[in-house]
Scaffold this active site. Sequence first.
Site, PDB file in Angstrom:
ATOM      1  N   HIS A  32       0.845  -1.192   0.000  1.00  0.00           N
ATOM      2  CA  HIS A  32       0.000   0.000   0.000  1.00  0.00           C
ATOM      3  C   HIS A  32       0.886   1.250   0.000  1.00  0.00           C
ATOM      4  CE1 HIS A  32      -2.355  -3.278   1.716  1.00  0.00           C
ATOM      5  NE2 HIS A  32      -3.441  -2.632   1.350  1.00  0.00           N
ATOM      6  N   GLU A 421     -16.611  -4.783  25.300  1.00  0.00           N
ATOM      7  CA  GLU A 421     -15.743  -5.964  25.386  1.00  0.00           C
ATOM      8  C   GLU A 421     -14.592  -5.925  24.386  1.00  0.00           C
ATOM      9  OE1 GLU A 421     -19.846  -7.281  26.766  1.00  0.00           O
ATOM     10  OE2 GLU A 421     -19.042  -6.146  25.063  1.00  0.00           O
TER      11      GLU A 421
END
Length: 684
Positions: A32, A421
Amino acid sequence: MSSFAPQSSDSIAIATIRTLAADVVGKANSGHPGAPMGMAPAAHVLFTRFFNTNPKSSKWFNRDRFVLSNGHACALQYILLHLLGFKLSLDDLKSFRQLDSLTPGHPEVGHTDGIEVTTGPLGQGFANAVGLGIAQAHLGAVYNKEGFELINNYTYVFTGDGCLMEGVASEAASLAGHLQLGNLIYIYDDNHISIDGDTAVAFTENVEQRFLSYGWQVLHVDDGDRDLEAIYNAIVAARAEKNKPTLIRLRTTIGFGSKLQGTHGVHGAPLKADDIAALKVKFNFPSNETFHIPKETYDAYGAVATRGAQLEKEWNALLASYKEIYPKEHAELTRRIAGELPENWEKALPIYKVADAAQASRKLSEIAINALTPVLPDLIGGSADLTGSNLTRANGIVDFQPPSTGLGNYAGVYIRYGVREHAMGAIANGLAAYGGVIPFIGTFLNFVSYAAGAVRLSALSKHQVIWVATHDSIGLGEDGPTHQPVETVLHFRGTPNIDVWRPADGNETSAAYYSALTRKHTPSILCLSRQNLPNLENSTLEHALKGGYVVHEVEKEDLTFVSTGSEVSIVLEAAQKLTEEGLKVRVVSLPCWSLFDSQSREYRLSVLRSGAPILSVEAYTTLGWAKYSHEQFGLSGWGASGPYKKVYEKFGLTGSNLAVVGKKVIDFYRKKGGEVISPLDKAL
């Protein structure tokens, strides 16, 4: 801080980063290049003007931390590490994305010198950085004294649109704002491009307003391609804000300088050869030379390394002076930095006898936490809004909270994560990565699945994170199948480098904590019951730490039961019933498969031996148990809502029914005839 002072090397160094990004990705024909080219000016200003690091001592504790949350842009990070003088050569850059190189496709902590956390799965690095910031704030609050600012580093983060789309980043940003972490500075690469094209197709929210609502400071740089002074001033303003994390919206052009700049065509594919040549001509670099690094660039980054070495030298002198005045704190801090546990800490672990009262393993965990907290200041606990259920908060401690809230202070050792979480798991990874702390975090076992991405990176990164995962089976009862984990443990047992513990009694629970605290490069998940469990006749720390052992032994057995957690006492009841029928039955507890697998072949075959069928029993899916048993009994579908004893009865997990099942297995293998060989007795 003084105002921005341009240097003659600035434009050359930025051009170096941009052309190197094109060359690195081009040689690999993979990667990239766009984000590294677009963020080169911000990276250059940050590292040459602000960043404190010593490349020759990359683990200096008070170094600034850098997180590349948009980890696909790692060509940028590798280039910076090379220029700064970390253990990353030019040949390593030329080996980008090649097998066994030091420059893998995404940054990996522990693999490449100078990488703080593993990134690539978007949003994870964003949340890891919150953990890095919490750790700095906590350790600074505990150990800094007047005249001794030993721990005061910043954490800088590069992040992109993809990270900000991920829910884990939103969870973490919300908590960071609540915690008022002024040591966090995020630079948001607002280039309006993702893999699918312009972000207008899916991401049109007002990011600035979103972060303002989280309680962040939001700053703007409208020309991140050229305006070095604006980048500099934004970072200065971010550092000046002590009570809020900062997001700097940096408007950049992805792939700046390329013919495809500003398009998704430069996001995740190498530039064409003619494009790279034209890029170099544009920046006055030799078009026919690859990996060209002018002396001016090396000199600019060499100055950063020199500054960092001097800063560490001064820090070491300060630490030595600190020792003279605060010897106790110095000893504790240096022990924690070294990753060592206090001498004889393990003597605090509770030990149980068979006659001791039956208790839920979540309660046994709470007893262990209360026993360990006074002797292990390293422990930083927390729960995702389930403290009263997970039983994760030790008596008499203070919460980690901004002092201005009146709810605690930064020296506190318990984090209220809220119902987050996934962020909790990723933040715990950051806490572990910082050093000096051991995080443990609580939720229901079923909801560890919400954090699976973070758990996976714990394992890959070798972070010592301890999950206190309560309500571990259908034994939680009335909450029903939405909350009852059936498949969850299979997933995590199958993940490399995770110790999944399912203790059957008090000593096995203490063993789980001993293991989790001493296995410094392995995360642990402690699966803990809601219902009471009796203490077993042959249970000891030594036995449990082998991962599996014989709870009830007989010679010339007709059957061996093997089980975990709350089902061990049930199969002991079944074994007793079969004994009353004149049959000989052994019982094995297997609380931690990964530890058992690491024992010698001789030991494993002595526990799960040949000569009689082995029947596994567990209140989960039976998948995976064929490795240890000839026959498997468990759940073939979801659980059910109801009182837990009724639920166990519904699924046949009772002593009476398991005795029937065991008798059926014995009869089958007797009728079948021939020698019964242990499932562990294999060639591979």
